[in-house]
Design an enzyme around this catalytic site. Structure first.
Site: not given
Length: 221
Positions: A11, A13, A170
């Protein structure tokens, strides 16, 4: 024995790069334009994973059902686009992981819900475009995470079976997308994490607290 990992997908960001300073900055710019005092960075950071919706909600308390939301969202995105490389960078410890993967000849890529309008210039500004084996944005396929389509597209571009890929993120949506795609999943505790279920309730195959732990996971050695 677990089969070897053939590629690692990240991922963007909160996992690969820390973009919260610029996203929060755009939110506080909106407040300043309205004569409001800036909010602490800590108010914005947990909700970075929710994108413009979360940032407008924190900055001005306006939710998607509000009549003004679309205009405010578009203003936020324009402000963010103008400043998205001011304070954003690869997490320092993650940079070491990328170098280690490259040293092993193991391809890595990016799968993000960030629209290509933002992903492409950001990845280029950070010098990641020359290194990533694939970059899939939130609008590359008809669906975004938690749908598995973006991850399946990344595996297709790499000419790999999904089950040979490891997806690192996250957010709960990252784990959901990875599992639906048949990939092994890793949740990282240094990211933004959101305000929903705790990370240990997401159902990831692994949880890591520092990037170096990634290299020690089954299938990575």
């Amino acid at each position: 024995m677990m089969s070897p990992v053939r590629a690692v997908l990240f991922d963007l960001d909160g996992t690969l790069v820390d973009s919260a300073p610029d996203l929060a900055g755009a939110g506080n710019e909106m407040r300043a334009a309205r004569g409001l005092e800036p909010l602490p960075y800590e108010r914005f950071r947990p909700l970075v994973g929710t994108g413009a919706r979360g940032m407008v909600g924190v900055a001005l308390g306006v939710q998607p059902e509000h009549a003004d939301f679309i205009a405010l969202r578009d203003e936020f995105l324009a402000r963010y686009e103008a400043r998205m490389t001011f304070g954003t960078g690869v997490f320092p410890a993650v940079e070491g992981i990328l170098e280690a993967l490259e040293g092993r000849g193991l391809p890595w890529g990016i799968v993000t819900n960030k629209a290509q309008r933002f992903t492409t210039p950001l990845v280029k500004a950070l010098g990641l475009d020359r290194r990533a084996a694939t970059v899939v944005s939130g609008d590359t396929t008809p669906h975004s995470k938690p749908h598995p389509a973006p991850l399946l597209e990344a595996a297709r571009q790499l000419n790999l079976l999904p089950e040979t890929c490891l997806y690192v993120g996250d957010d709960l949506r990252d784990v959901q997308a990875g599992r639906s795609a048949g990939m092994r999943t890793v949740a990282v505790s240094w990211g933004y994490l959101g305000t929903g279920e705790p990370i240990d309730a997401w159902g990831a195959d692994h949880i890591i607290n520092v990037p170096d732990e990634l290299l020690k996971l089954p299938g990575m050695t």
